[in-house]
Design a protein around this motif. Structure first.
Motif, PDB file in Angstrom:
ATOM      1  N   ILE A 185       0.854  -1.181   0.000  1.00 38.36           N
ATOM      2  CA  ILE A 185       0.000   0.000   0.000  1.00 38.36           C
ATOM      3  C   ILE A 185       0.896   1.240   0.000  1.00 38.36           C
ATOM      4  CG2 ILE A 185      -1.743   1.312   1.272  1.00 38.36           C
ATOM      5  CD1 ILE A 185      -2.702  -1.339   2.478  1.00 38.36           C
ATOM      6  N   GLY A 186       0.681   2.108  -0.980  1.00 40.27           N
ATOM      7  CA  GLY A 186       1.440   3.346  -1.082  1.00 40.27           C
ATOM      8  C   GLY A 186       0.985   4.363  -0.047  1.00 40.27           C
ATOM      9  N   THR A 187       1.914   5.216   0.387  1.00 34.66           N
ATOM     10  CA  THR A 187       1.602   6.218   1.402  1.00 34.66           C
ATOM     11  C   THR A 187       2.177   7.575   1.039  1.00 34.66           C
ATOM     12  OG1 THR A 187       3.609   5.804   2.676  1.00 34.66           O
ATOM     13  CG2 THR A 187       1.672   4.505   3.256  1.00 34.66           C
ATOM     14  N   ARG A 188       1.679   8.579   1.737  1.00 39.49           N
ATOM     15  CA  ARG A 188       2.259   9.919   1.730  1.00 39.49           C
ATOM     16  C   ARG A 188       1.868  10.567   3.046  1.00 39.49           C
ATOM     17  NH1 ARG A 188      -1.321  13.930  -2.151  1.00 39.49           N
ATOM     18  NH2 ARG A 188      -2.775  14.477  -0.520  1.00 39.49           N
ATOM     19  N   SER A 189       2.570  11.619   3.406  1.00 43.91           N
ATOM     20  CA  SER A 189       2.264  12.338   4.646  1.00 43.91           C
ATOM     21  C   SER A 189       1.553  13.630   4.323  1.00 43.91           C
ATOM     22  CB  SER A 189       3.545  12.633   5.417  1.00 43.91           C
ATOM     23  OG  SER A 189       4.129  11.441   5.871  1.00 43.91           O
ATOM     24  N   SER A 190       0.549  13.953   5.134  1.00 47.48           N
ATOM     25  CA  SER A 190      -0.156  15.221   4.967  1.00 47.48           C
ATOM     26  C   SER A 190       0.625  16.314   5.684  1.00 47.48           C
ATOM     27  CB  SER A 190      -1.568  15.129   5.514  1.00 47.48           C
ATOM     28  OG  SER A 190      -1.526  15.053   6.919  1.00 47.48           O
TER      29      SER A 190
END
Length: 74
Positions: free
Chosen positions: A37-42
């Protein structure tokens, strides 16, 4: 926020529904660590998950659940 990114809580709901059993937030993190699962930070530091990866994820029965009480410690 874009509709392409969701929280871990939303991912738990979606993957549990698609897998037909409860999946724990800890197992979601395991899937993230394995690159499933790909992620990024807000901006606030919240980890967001890629919706298309979450929707494509299924977890087999017997994995991803919370069974800490049932485990035998060695």
């Amino acid at each position: 926020m874009s509709n392409n990114w969701i929280t871990t809580a939303e991912a738990v709901t979606i993957i549990s529904k698609n897998s037909h059993h409860l999946v724990s937030p800890h197992h979601i993190q395991t899937l993230i660590n394995r690159g499933k699962i790909g992620t990024r930070s807000s901006d606030g530091g919240t980890q967001l998950l890629k919706l298309s990866d979450v929707e494509a994820t299924r977890v087999a029965v017997g994995t991803g659940s919370v069974h800490h009480k049932d485990r035998v410690r060695t």
